[in-house]
Design an enzyme around this catalytic site. Structure first.
Site, PDB file in Angstrom:
ATOM      1  N   MET A  11       1.171   6.146  -1.547  1.00  0.00           N
ATOM      2  CA  MET A  11       1.488   7.570  -1.690  1.00  0.00           C
ATOM      3  C   MET A  11       0.222   8.408  -1.504  1.00  0.00           C
ATOM      4  O   MET A  11      -0.884   7.977  -1.827  1.00  0.00           O
ATOM      5  CB  MET A  11       2.051   7.853  -3.087  1.00  0.00           C
ATOM      6  CG  MET A  11       3.403   7.246  -3.362  1.00  0.00           C
ATOM      7  SD  MET A  11       4.742   8.052  -2.495  1.00  0.00           S
ATOM      8  CE  MET A  11       4.746   9.671  -3.248  1.00  0.00           C
ATOM      9  N   LYS A  15       0.169  10.414   5.413  1.00  0.00           N
ATOM     10  CA  LYS A  15       1.009   9.887   6.500  1.00  0.00           C
ATOM     11  C   LYS A  15       1.810  10.995   7.175  1.00  0.00           C
ATOM     12  O   LYS A  15       1.831  11.068   8.411  1.00  0.00           O
ATOM     13  CB  LYS A  15       1.959   8.803   5.958  1.00  0.00           C
ATOM     14  CG  LYS A  15       1.254   7.569   5.431  1.00  0.00           C
ATOM     15  CD  LYS A  15       2.214   6.572   4.816  1.00  0.00           C
ATOM     16  CE  LYS A  15       2.981   7.099   3.625  1.00  0.00           C
ATOM     17  NZ  LYS A  15       2.167   7.476   2.466  1.00  0.00           N
ATOM     18  N   GLU A  88       9.085   8.560   6.328  1.00  0.00           N
ATOM     19  CA  GLU A  88       9.737   7.823   5.235  1.00  0.00           C
ATOM     20  C   GLU A  88      10.398   6.545   5.765  1.00  0.00           C
ATOM     21  O   GLU A  88      11.520   6.180   5.396  1.00  0.00           O
ATOM     22  CB  GLU A  88      10.753   8.708   4.497  1.00  0.00           C
ATOM     23  CG  GLU A  88      10.181  10.008   3.969  1.00  0.00           C
ATOM     24  CD  GLU A  88       9.082   9.840   2.911  1.00  0.00           C
ATOM     25  OE1 GLU A  88       8.914   8.728   2.379  1.00  0.00           O
ATOM     26  OE2 GLU A  88       8.384  10.837   2.643  1.00  0.00           O
ATOM     27  N   ALA A  89       9.684   5.842   6.635  1.00  0.00           N
ATOM     28  CA  ALA A  89      10.222   4.656   7.313  1.00  0.00           C
ATOM     29  C   ALA A  89      10.535   3.505   6.363  1.00  0.00           C
ATOM     30  O   ALA A  89      11.314   2.621   6.714  1.00  0.00           O
ATOM     31  CB  ALA A  89       9.245   4.188   8.390  1.00  0.00           C
ATOM     32  N   CYS A 145      -8.446   4.932  -4.627  1.00  0.00           N
ATOM     33  CA  CYS A 145      -8.159   4.846  -6.056  1.00  0.00           C
ATOM     34  C   CYS A 145      -9.144   5.764  -6.791  1.00  0.00           C
ATOM     35  O   CYS A 145     -10.157   6.192  -6.223  1.00  0.00           O
ATOM     36  CB  CYS A 145      -8.352   3.390  -6.490  1.00  0.00           C
ATOM     37  SG  CYS A 145      -8.113   3.067  -8.254  1.00  0.00           S
ATOM     38  N   CYS A 147     -11.306   4.933  -8.723  1.00  0.00           N
ATOM     39  CA  CYS A 147     -12.607   4.254  -8.815  1.00  0.00           C
ATOM     40  C   CYS A 147     -13.390   4.317  -7.508  1.00  0.00           C
ATOM     41  O   CYS A 147     -14.543   3.920  -7.451  1.00  0.00           O
ATOM     42  CB  CYS A 147     -12.417   2.802  -9.233  1.00  0.00           C
ATOM     43  SG  CYS A 147     -11.676   1.753  -7.954  1.00  0.00           S
TER      44      CYS A 147
END
Length: 192
Positions: A11, A15, A88-89, A145, A147
């Protein structure tokens, strides 16, 4: 030569932004594209692809069980179409991915799919699994992330920010529901 492409990530990697940018590039050169997104994901509005950064475009939609080869063939019969873009494939079925491959092979139109690779439990979505098996080219869209490492997983949170480990594979949501993490932090968050 037409190909079936799969651009995948977690997410909030951008994209949809990349899809819209690629489509814009075709339009800028005088070529028409065909944008399609999942019918039940209307976060950007009905029949619309939208990005977190505020750009969007009208799109056709696909429903569960719909024949995408026929949909693309009808669109091409109506006028020129240089490329098909699917957002949203991950919500495609295995049969629908085969239909997209057939459109590439038999109609000679490139199909560029954008979607998630895995769900919040670390499992492949059916559409993503089929695309990983059938795509001519795959490209990872990277995000990070908290981090700083590459995020490859996603956690689902409730409205209190608690990490959920059970539930339906599909729950439409955005930043309020999902957080992208590296595998290590996903394992820590989910207790895996």
């Amino acid at each position: 030569m037409a190909k079936l492409y799969f651009h995948y990530s977690t997410m909030n990697a951008g994209k949809s932004t990349l899809l819209l940018q690629a489509s814009y590039n075709y339009h800028e050169r005088g070529m028409q594209t065909y944008l399609i997104t999942a019918q039940f994901d209307n976060r950007a509005g009905e029949a619309r692809i939208g990005s977190r950064i505020g750009i969007g475009a009208e799109a056709d939609t696909f429903a569960v069980g719909e024949d995408l080869y026929d949909k693309i063939a009808r669109r091409r019969a109506a006028g020129p179409c240089a490329c098909v873009f699917i957002d949203e494939a991950q919500f495609l079925s295995r049969d629908q991915v085969w239909q997209l491959a057939r459109a590439v092979d038999d109609l000679g139109v490139p199909v560029m799919c954008y979607g998630l690779r895995v769900d919040f439990q670390g499992n492949l979505f059916p559409g993503s699994a089929a695309l990983l098996a059938l795509a001519d080219e795959m490209r990872e869209v990277r995000t990070i992330c908290h981090c700083g490492k590459k995020a490859t997983m996603v956690v689902r949170q409730d409205d209190q920010g608690r990490v959920l480990t059970d539930g339906d594979q599909v729950q439409i949501g955005g930043n309020e529901t999902y957080v992208s993490l590296c595998r290590r932090h996903w394992r820590e968050a989910t207790g895996s």
